[in-house]
Design an enzyme around this catalytic site. Structure first.
Site, PDB file in Angstrom:
ATOM      1  N   HIS A 135      70.298 -54.271 -41.055  1.00 56.60           N
ATOM      2  CA  HIS A 135      71.038 -55.226 -41.889  1.00 56.60           C
ATOM      3  C   HIS A 135      70.668 -56.672 -41.556  1.00 56.60           C
ATOM      4  O   HIS A 135      70.074 -56.942 -40.512  1.00 56.60           O
ATOM      5  CB  HIS A 135      72.549 -55.048 -41.703  1.00 56.60           C
ATOM      6  N   LYS A 139      75.876 -59.963 -40.436  1.00 53.26           N
ATOM      7  CA  LYS A 139      76.856 -58.874 -40.481  1.00 53.26           C
ATOM      8  C   LYS A 139      77.661 -58.848 -39.181  1.00 53.26           C
ATOM      9  O   LYS A 139      77.084 -58.914 -38.094  1.00 53.26           O
ATOM     10  CB  LYS A 139      76.114 -57.537 -40.682  1.00 53.26           C
TER      11      LYS A 139
HETATM   12  N1  LIG Z   1      80.890 -51.037 -49.417  1.00 50.95           N
HETATM   13  C1  LIG Z   1      79.789 -51.699 -49.760  1.00 50.95           C
HETATM   14  O1  LIG Z   1      78.985 -51.253 -50.587  1.00 50.95           O
HETATM   15  C2  LIG Z   1      79.539 -53.042 -49.139  1.00 50.95           C
HETATM   16  C3  LIG Z   1      78.423 -53.810 -49.498  1.00 50.95           C
HETATM   17  C4  LIG Z   1      78.245 -55.059 -48.904  1.00 50.95           C
HETATM   18  C5  LIG Z   1      79.179 -55.509 -47.983  1.00 50.95           C
HETATM   19  N2  LIG Z   1      80.214 -54.714 -47.630  1.00 50.95           N
HETATM   20  C6  LIG Z   1      81.242 -55.138 -46.697  1.00 50.95           C
HETATM   21  O2  LIG Z   1      82.030 -56.133 -47.330  1.00 50.95           O
HETATM   22  C7  LIG Z   1      82.542 -57.031 -46.342  1.00 50.95           C
HETATM   23  C8  LIG Z   1      82.139 -58.443 -46.733  1.00 50.95           C
HETATM   24  O3  LIG Z   1      80.725 -58.578 -46.592  1.00 50.95           O
HETATM   25  P1  LIG Z   1      79.987 -59.956 -46.881  1.00 50.95           P
HETATM   26  O4  LIG Z   1      78.576 -59.786 -46.480  1.00 50.95           O
HETATM   27  O5  LIG Z   1      80.301 -60.410 -48.256  1.00 50.95           O
HETATM   28  O6  LIG Z   1      80.720 -60.921 -45.820  1.00 50.95           O
HETATM   29  P2  LIG Z   1      80.993 -62.489 -45.963  1.00 50.95           P
HETATM   30  O7  LIG Z   1      81.343 -62.961 -44.589  1.00 50.95           O
HETATM   31  O8  LIG Z   1      79.871 -63.143 -46.695  1.00 50.95           O
HETATM   32  O9  LIG Z   1      82.275 -62.560 -46.928  1.00 50.95           O
HETATM   33  C9  LIG Z   1      83.575 -62.276 -46.546  1.00 50.95           C
HETATM   34  C10 LIG Z   1      84.444 -63.348 -47.195  1.00 50.95           C
HETATM   35  O10 LIG Z   1      85.811 -62.971 -47.063  1.00 50.95           O
HETATM   36  C11 LIG Z   1      86.535 -64.151 -46.787  1.00 50.95           C
HETATM   37  N3  LIG Z   1      87.835 -63.775 -46.230  1.00 50.95           N
HETATM   38  C12 LIG Z   1      88.150 -63.447 -44.953  1.00 50.95           C
HETATM   39  N4  LIG Z   1      89.449 -63.178 -44.864  1.00 50.95           N
HETATM   40  C13 LIG Z   1      89.970 -63.305 -46.108  1.00 50.95           C
HETATM   41  C14 LIG Z   1      91.263 -63.125 -46.641  1.00 50.95           C
HETATM   42  N5  LIG Z   1      92.299 -62.784 -45.883  1.00 50.95           N
HETATM   43  N6  LIG Z   1      91.442 -63.338 -47.969  1.00 50.95           N
HETATM   44  C15 LIG Z   1      90.410 -63.706 -48.776  1.00 50.95           C
HETATM   45  N7  LIG Z   1      89.148 -63.891 -48.315  1.00 50.95           N
HETATM   46  C16 LIG Z   1      88.937 -63.680 -46.994  1.00 50.95           C
HETATM   47  C17 LIG Z   1      85.647 -64.947 -45.850  1.00 50.95           C
HETATM   48  O11 LIG Z   1      86.026 -66.303 -45.796  1.00 50.95           O
HETATM   49  C18 LIG Z   1      84.291 -64.725 -46.530  1.00 50.95           C
HETATM   50  O12 LIG Z   1      84.049 -65.689 -47.530  1.00 50.95           O
HETATM   51  C19 LIG Z   1      81.969 -56.550 -44.996  1.00 50.95           C
HETATM   52  O13 LIG Z   1      82.885 -55.706 -44.342  1.00 50.95           O
HETATM   53  C20 LIG Z   1      80.743 -55.767 -45.415  1.00 50.95           C
HETATM   54  O14 LIG Z   1      80.367 -54.804 -44.462  1.00 50.95           O
HETATM   55  C21 LIG Z   1      80.408 -53.511 -48.192  1.00 50.95           C
HETATM   56  O1  LIG Z   2      76.048 -56.328 -45.804  1.00 48.53           O
HETATM   57  C1  LIG Z   2      76.926 -55.594 -45.302  1.00 48.53           C
HETATM   58  O2  LIG Z   2      77.708 -55.984 -44.429  1.00 48.53           O
HETATM   59  C2  LIG Z   2      77.028 -54.200 -45.775  1.00 48.53           C
HETATM   60  N1  LIG Z   2      78.033 -53.487 -45.338  1.00 48.53           N
HETATM   61  C3  LIG Z   2      78.294 -52.122 -45.655  1.00 48.53           C
HETATM   62  C4  LIG Z   2      78.229 -51.245 -44.428  1.00 48.53           C
HETATM   63  O3  LIG Z   2      78.611 -51.697 -43.337  1.00 48.53           O
HETATM   64  O4  LIG Z   2      77.805 -50.093 -44.552  1.00 48.53           O
HETATM   65  C5  LIG Z   2      77.464 -51.612 -46.803  1.00 48.53           C
HETATM   66  C6  LIG Z   2      76.081 -52.163 -46.820  1.00 48.53           C
HETATM   67  C7  LIG Z   2      76.076 -53.685 -46.757  1.00 48.53           C
END
Ligand SMILES: NC(=O)c1ccc[n+]([C@@H]2O[C@H](COP(=O)([O-])OP(=O)(O)OC[C@H]3O[C@@H](n4cnc5c(N)ncnc54)[C@H](O)[C@@H]3O)[C@@H](O)[C@H]2O)c1
Ligand SMILES: O=C(O)C1=N[C@H](C(=O)O)CCC1
EC number: 1.17.1.8
Length: 250
Positions: A135, A139
Site C-alpha cells: 500500500h 496508510k
Molecule cells: N474498503 C475499501 O475498499 C477501502 C478502500 C480504500 C480505503 N479504505 C479505508 O478507508 C479509510 C480511509 O482511507 P483514506 O485513505 O481515505 O484515509 P484518509 O486519511 O485520506 O481519509 C480519512 C479522512 O477521514 C477524516 N476523519 C477522521 N475522523 C473523522 C470523523 N470522526 N468524522 C469525519 N471525518 C473524519 C480525516 O480527517 C480524513 O480526511 C481507511 O481505513 C482505509 O483503510 C477502504
Molecule cells: O488505502 C487504503 O487504506 C486501503 N484500505 C483497505 C484495506 O486496508 O484493505 C482497502 C484497500 C485500500
C-alpha cells in the site's frame, strides 16, 4: 422515484473525496451531507440522511456508527480496524435497532473481492500460503483489512478441509521477518510511495506455485462496490461483513 439520501463521512479523505464525486454522479442518489473531522453528526439527522458512507479512520469509525445505528441510519463502511470485539459491540447496537443495515466491506473493488474468493478456493490444495499486501505509505493500519480478511478466509477453508499446518523450519528470525500471524497464515505488509492498494496471495505445493495478484490503481476501483452497497444496505437489516454477500459469485 425519490432519490436515496446519502452522506459521506471522511469526505475530504483519499477515498471519501472520490465517494463524494461518485454519489453526486449517481442519478438515483442525492448527496445530502459531506462531513469531515470535527463536523457535527447531528447534520445527518437534520438532512434526513438515509445511508452513511463511512470512510474515516479506525479511531473514529465506532463512534460514528454508534450515532448512525441509534438514529436508524444505514451505513456502508470501508474503514478498517475491525476486531471480533468491535464487531460484537456493533452487533449489540444493531440488536436495539433491528431495521438498520450496516455493510462492512474490507475491500469494495471487484478484483479484490474475487482475489479473496479465489484464495479461499485454492488454499486447501497447497501446502503453503502467504499473503503480501502492498500500500501507499500514508496508510495508518497494517496489515490491511483486506489482507487480514483474506488470511482469515484462507485459514477457515484450510481448517474445514483438515489441512496440515504449513511447513516452516524457521528456528531464528528477526522480529517481523516472517510477517504477522493471522490465524496461522503469514501476512506481510509493504508501504511504498507510488503504490495505492495491491495484494498477492502466494500458494506453494510440491513442484509448483500459484500467485493470485490484484492491483487497485485508482480510488475509482472502489466506487461501483460502494454504490452497490448503498443501494442494497437499505433493504438488508443487521450486519453484513463483506461485499461478496451483495454479489452473485456462485
Ligand atoms: N474498503 C475499501 O475498499 C477501502 C478502500 C480504500 C480505503 N479504505 C479505508 O478507508 C479509510 C480511509 O482511507 P483514506 O485513505 O481515505 O484515509 P484518509 O486519511 O485520506 O481519509 C480519512 C479522512 O477521514 C477524516 N476523519 C477522521 N475522523 C473523522 C470523523 N470522526 N468524522 C469525519 N471525518 C473524519 C480525516 O480527517 C480524513 O480526511 C481507511 O481505513 C482505509 O483503510 C477502504
Ligand atoms: O488505502 C487504503 O487504506 C486501503 N484500505 C483497505 C484495506 O486496508 O484493505 C482497502 C484497500 C485500500
Amino acid at each position: 422515484m425519490s432519490k436515496l439520501r446519502v452522506a459521506v463521512l471522511g469526505a475530504k479523505g483519499r477515498i471519501g473525496a472520490e465517494a463524494v464525486r461518485a454519489v453526486e454522479a449517481a442519478e438515483d442518489l442525492e448527496l445530502v451531507a459531506a462531513l469531515s473531522r470535527g463536523d457535527e453528526l447531528e447534520a445527518l439527522v437534520a438532512t434526513g440522511t438515509q445511508v452513511v458512507v463511512e470512510l474515516t479512520t479506525p479511531a473514529s469509525v465506532m463512534g460514528n456508527l454508534d450515532f448512525c445505528v441509534r438514529h436508524g441510519i444505514h451505513a456502508v463502511v470501508g474503514t478498517t480496524g475491525w476486531t471480533d470485539e468491535r464487531l460484537a459491540q456493533l452487533n449489540t447496537s444493531l440488536a436495539a435497532s433491528p431495521e438498520t443495515g450496516v455493510l462492512i466491506a474490507p475491500n469494495f473493488s471487484i478484483g479484490a473481492v474475487l482475489t479473496m474468493k479465489f484464495a479461499e478456493v485454492a488454499a486447501p490444495y497447497f501446502e503453503s500460503v502467504e499473503v503480501v499486501e502492498l500500500h501507499h505509505p500514508n496508510k495508518v493500519d497494517a496489515p490491511s483489512g483486506t489482507a487480514t480478511r483474506t488470511a482469515q478466509l484462507i485459514a477457515a477453508a484450510r481448517a474445514r478441509a483438515g489441512s496440515a499446518p504449513q511447513p516452516d523450519a524457521t528456528a531464528t528470525a528477526l522480529d517481523g521477518a516472517r510477517g504477522a500471524n493471522v490465524d496461522g497464515v503469514p501476512v506481510h505488509a509493504v508501504r511504498l510511495r507510488g503504490l495505492l492498494a495491491h495484494q498477492e496471495v502466494l500458494l506453494g505445493g510440491e513442484g509448483e506455485t500459484l500467485t493470485i495478484r490484484h492491483d487497485s490503481l485508482h480510488h475509482s476501483s472502489f466506487m461501483p462496490g460502494i454504490l452497490l452497497g448503498v443501494r442494497r444496505v437499505v433493504t438488508t437489516p443487521g450486519l453484513t461483513f463483506g461485499l461478496e454477500h451483495f454479489l452473485d459469485l456462485g
